[in-house]
Design a protein around this motif. Structure first.
Motif, PDB file in Angstrom:
ATOM      1  N   ILE A  76      -4.260 -36.240  -7.877  1.00 29.00           N
ATOM      2  CA  ILE A  76      -5.568 -35.619  -7.661  1.00 29.00           C
ATOM      3  C   ILE A  76      -5.425 -34.608  -6.521  1.00 29.00           C
ATOM      4  CG2 ILE A  76      -8.015 -36.022  -7.169  1.00 29.00           C
ATOM      5  CD1 ILE A  76      -6.816 -37.314  -9.836  1.00 29.00           C
ATOM      6  N   TRP A  77      -4.713 -35.017  -5.475  1.00 24.57           N
ATOM      7  CA  TRP A  77      -4.245 -34.065  -4.468  1.00 24.57           C
ATOM      8  C   TRP A  77      -2.881 -33.594  -4.951  1.00 24.57           C
ATOM      9  CZ3 TRP A  77      -5.018 -37.833   0.215  1.00 24.57           C
ATOM     10  CH2 TRP A  77      -6.372 -37.926   0.531  1.00 24.57           C
ATOM     11  N   THR A  78      -2.707 -32.295  -5.075  1.00 28.45           N
ATOM     12  CA  THR A  78      -1.463 -31.774  -5.661  1.00 28.45           C
ATOM     13  C   THR A  78      -0.472 -31.270  -4.618  1.00 28.45           C
ATOM     14  OG1 THR A  78      -2.491 -29.609  -5.964  1.00 28.45           O
ATOM     15  CG2 THR A  78      -2.602 -31.175  -7.818  1.00 28.45           C
ATOM     16  N   SER A  79      -0.951 -30.991  -3.430  1.00 31.39           N
ATOM     17  CA  SER A  79      -0.078 -30.565  -2.335  1.00 31.39           C
ATOM     18  C   SER A  79      -0.826 -30.798  -1.034  1.00 31.39           C
ATOM     19  CB  SER A  79       0.313 -29.086  -2.464  1.00 31.39           C
ATOM     20  OG  SER A  79      -0.835 -28.264  -2.346  1.00 31.39           O
ATOM     21  N   TYR A  80      -0.080 -30.870   0.054  1.00 31.04           N
ATOM     22  CA  TYR A  80      -0.734 -31.000   1.355  1.00 31.04           C
ATOM     23  C   TYR A  80       0.199 -30.535   2.460  1.00 31.04           C
ATOM     24  CZ  TYR A  80       1.930 -35.195   2.693  1.00 31.04           C
ATOM     25  OH  TYR A  80       2.919 -36.078   3.040  1.00 31.04           O
ATOM     26  N   GLU A  81      -0.427 -30.198   3.576  1.00 30.76           N
ATOM     27  CA  GLU A  81       0.286 -29.871   4.801  1.00 30.76           C
ATOM     28  C   GLU A  81      -0.346 -30.682   5.921  1.00 30.76           C
ATOM     29  OE1 GLU A  81       0.517 -25.643   5.493  1.00 30.76           O
ATOM     30  OE2 GLU A  81       0.741 -25.271   3.351  1.00 30.76           O
ATOM     31  N   ILE A  82       0.465 -31.039   6.891  1.00 30.02           N
ATOM     32  CA  ILE A  82       0.011 -31.785   8.072  1.00 30.02           C
ATOM     33  C   ILE A  82       0.359 -30.963   9.304  1.00 30.02           C
ATOM     34  CG2 ILE A  82       0.451 -33.824   9.527  1.00 30.02           C
ATOM     35  CD1 ILE A  82      -1.051 -34.742   7.172  1.00 30.02           C
ATOM     36  N   TYR A  83      -0.603 -30.845  10.196  1.00 33.80           N
ATOM     37  CA  TYR A  83      -0.396 -30.143  11.454  1.00 33.80           C
ATOM     38  C   TYR A  83      -0.852 -31.024  12.609  1.00 33.80           C
ATOM     39  CZ  TYR A  83      -0.231 -26.109   8.353  1.00 33.80           C
ATOM     40  OH  TYR A  83       0.089 -25.239   7.343  1.00 33.80           O
ATOM     41  N   GLU A  84      -0.061 -31.118  13.649  1.00 29.63           N
ATOM     42  CA  GLU A  84      -0.546 -31.812  14.833  1.00 29.63           C
ATOM     43  C   GLU A  84      -1.623 -30.942  15.467  1.00 29.63           C
ATOM     44  OE1 GLU A  84       0.883 -34.198  18.822  1.00 29.63           O
ATOM     45  OE2 GLU A  84       2.387 -33.147  17.621  1.00 29.63           O
ATOM     46  N   TRP A  85      -2.718 -31.577  15.849  1.00 27.63           N
ATOM     47  CA  TRP A  85      -3.895 -30.869  16.329  1.00 27.63           C
ATOM     48  C   TRP A  85      -4.154 -31.256  17.773  1.00 27.63           C
ATOM     49  CZ3 TRP A  85      -9.351 -32.967  16.048  1.00 27.63           C
ATOM     50  CH2 TRP A  85     -10.292 -31.996  16.390  1.00 27.63           C
ATOM     51  N   ILE A  86      -4.402 -30.262  18.583  1.00 31.69           N
ATOM     52  CA  ILE A  86      -4.790 -30.492  19.980  1.00 31.69           C
ATOM     53  C   ILE A  86      -6.292 -30.259  20.062  1.00 31.69           C
ATOM     54  CG2 ILE A  86      -4.517 -29.747  22.363  1.00 31.69           C
ATOM     55  CD1 ILE A  86      -1.683 -28.757  21.493  1.00 31.69           C
ATOM     56  N   GLN A  87      -7.041 -31.311  20.276  1.00 33.29           N
ATOM     57  CA  GLN A  87      -8.489 -31.211  20.339  1.00 33.29           C
ATOM     58  C   GLN A  87      -8.884 -30.657  21.697  1.00 33.29           C
ATOM     59  OE1 GLN A  87     -10.507 -34.896  19.584  1.00 33.29           O
ATOM     60  NE2 GLN A  87     -12.512 -33.941  19.559  1.00 33.29           N
ATOM     61  N   ALA A  88      -9.471 -29.461  21.691  1.00 38.86           N
ATOM     62  CA  ALA A  88      -9.844 -28.808  22.945  1.00 38.86           C
ATOM     63  C   ALA A  88     -11.119 -29.426  23.548  1.00 38.86           C
ATOM     64  CB  ALA A  88     -10.062 -27.312  22.721  1.00 38.86           C
ATOM     65  N   PHE A  89     -12.077 -29.745  22.716  1.00 39.36           N
ATOM     66  CA  PHE A  89     -13.299 -30.421  23.179  1.00 39.36           C
ATOM     67  C   PHE A  89     -13.986 -31.065  22.009  1.00 39.36           C
ATOM     68  CE2 PHE A  89     -14.405 -26.000  22.444  1.00 39.36           C
ATOM     69  CZ  PHE A  89     -15.556 -26.071  21.689  1.00 39.36           C
TER      70      PHE A  89
END
Length: 89
Positions: A76-89
């Motif tokens: 159902i999901w055919t592709s994905y990317e993961i990114y580390e996220w820095i939450q600013a606020f």
């Protein structure tokens, strides 16, 4: 704990194709949210992309959670990317 952004794509005709897996998908996400591993997740309005934020110990764990999802396992999901996220606020 690090946060990871999921950006993925849905298959064509997603509404019909997801139906057999939707309940298991939503129950699993509710459990992960209760455990603090999923902060938010959902589709874009046009149902072409999925966006989510995972809070896990590592990118590997975030990818493992995505790939254990019924939507990934049944394409159902055919592709994905993961990114580390820095939450600013």
């Amino acid at each position: 704990m690090p946060k990871y952004v999921l950006i993925g794509a849905y298959c064509p005709d997603v509404l019909a194709k997801r139906a057999p897996y939707r309940e298991a998908h939503l129950e699993r996400l509710a459990r992960l949210k209760a455990e603090g591993k999923v902060l938010t997740i959902g589709p874009t309005r046009d149902l072409t992309r999925v966006f989510g934020i995972y809070e896990t110990d590592s990118e590997t764990e975030a990818r493992t959670l995505v790939e254990a999802d019924p939507y990934w396992q049944h394409q159902i999901w055919t592709s994905y990317e993961i990114y580390e996220w820095i939450q600013a606020f």
